[in-house]
Design an enzyme around this catalytic site. Structure first.
Site, PDB file in Angstrom:
ATOM      1  NE  ARG A   1       4.956  10.546   4.279  1.00 31.14           N
ATOM      2  CZ  ARG A   1       3.960  10.983   4.750  1.00 31.14           C
ATOM      3  NH1 ARG A   1       2.865   9.795   4.563  1.00 31.14           N
ATOM      4  NH2 ARG A   1       3.587  12.105   5.246  1.00 31.14           N
TER       5      ARG A   1
ATOM      6  CG  ASP B   1       0.517   6.003   3.566  1.00 33.50           C
ATOM      7  OD1 ASP B   1      -0.260   5.075   3.761  1.00 33.50           O
ATOM      8  OD2 ASP B   1       1.432   5.986   4.365  1.00 33.50           O
TER       9      ASP B   1
ATOM     10  NE  ARG C   1      -2.100  -1.290   3.767  1.00 31.02           N
ATOM     11  CZ  ARG C   1      -2.715  -1.418   4.848  1.00 31.02           C
ATOM     12  NH1 ARG C   1      -4.225  -1.241   4.915  1.00 31.02           N
ATOM     13  NH2 ARG C   1      -2.095  -1.692   5.855  1.00 31.02           N
TER      14      ARG C   1
END
Length: 248
Positions: A194, A51, A49
């Site tokens: 991140r 974001d 996945r």
């Protein structure tokens, strides 16, 4: 029959990869396109996945259909049908039990930062105009390879069974006015890259020492790590599978 589909996308206009209610996602747009072109309901399963606003230079997904496909023709039709920010590169028939997510052995991300204000690159890189100690950031990046539990870099309250990841590569490079962070691992946690980048920026700004960096990882506490770097600089860049997946 099962097929792997390899694609790339600019994530700026999407609420991430995964289908979710009342939001436009890459997966929902791809599933709709496949359903229309193949004239049967199609639901893809992605390798992972991404974001909201995160990009992918290479995403892999699989789907099933009881028809032998002309993969070149379908690739052409998908690229004509899909919006300009999603591109299909390859469609390949794979083993019927091959899984885009669970069979992946390595994933690679890179994080792109622009050191100059570039109005033509506004959604493709994080603009950062402070001086950074790149050598120290690379020393801290090496520390990542010494650990396996990265709960401190995981989104809080994530529903995961384990925070264990095996990082095989992590380093920064500079080319003219661009900084690039590359990291590879067998798996990644939500928001992990991140959070790592944000913490490494604190190292580069001499706000966080190498000893502090060790302590942050050992703490297993997300609040001890740095703020997450903006999504627009992050790219899923590669996913690796064993050759046996493609032996049909």
């Amino acid at each position: 029959m099962r097929y792997f589909i390899e694609l790339s996308y600019n994530g700026t206009e999407y609420h991430g990869w995964q289908v979710q209610p009342n939001a436009t996602t890459v997966q929902s747009v791809l599933d709709k396109a496949l359903t229309v072109l193949l004239k049967t309901p199609v639901a893809t399963m992605g390798a992972g996945r991404t974001d909201t606003a995160v990009h992918a230079a290479k995403m892999v997904a699989h789907f099933d259909i009881n028809t032998l496909l002309d993969v070149d023709d379908l690739t052409y039709k998908l690229n004509s049908f899909l919006p300009k920010d999603i591109a299909i590169h390859h469609i390949k028939q794979v083993q019927n039990d091959a899984h885009a997510r669970f069979d992946a052995t390595q994933r690679t991300y890179f994080y792109k930062m622009s050191l100059t204000k570039d109005v033509f690159n506004i959604n493709a890189a994080h603009y950062y105009n402070r001086d950074l100690d790149l050598d120290l950031m690379n020393e801290a990046s090496k520390i990542l390879l010494e650990y396996s539990d990265f709960k401190c870099f995981s989104r809080a309250h994530s529903d995961v069974k384990t925070y264990i990841c095996t990082i095989s590569e992590a380093h920064w490079t500079k080319s003219e006015n661009t900084l690039l962070f590359k990291i590879s691992a067998d798996r990644f946690l939500r928001n992990m890259v991140r959070a790592i980048v944000g913490t490494l920026l604190d190292v580069g700004n001499h706000k966080t020492s190498l000893e502090d960096f060790h302590n942050i990882i050992q703490s297993k506490d997300r609040s001890k790590a740095g703020a997450s770097a903006p999504a627009k600089g992050l790219y899923l860049s590669n996913i690796t599978y064993p050759d046996s997946v493609y032996n049909v």
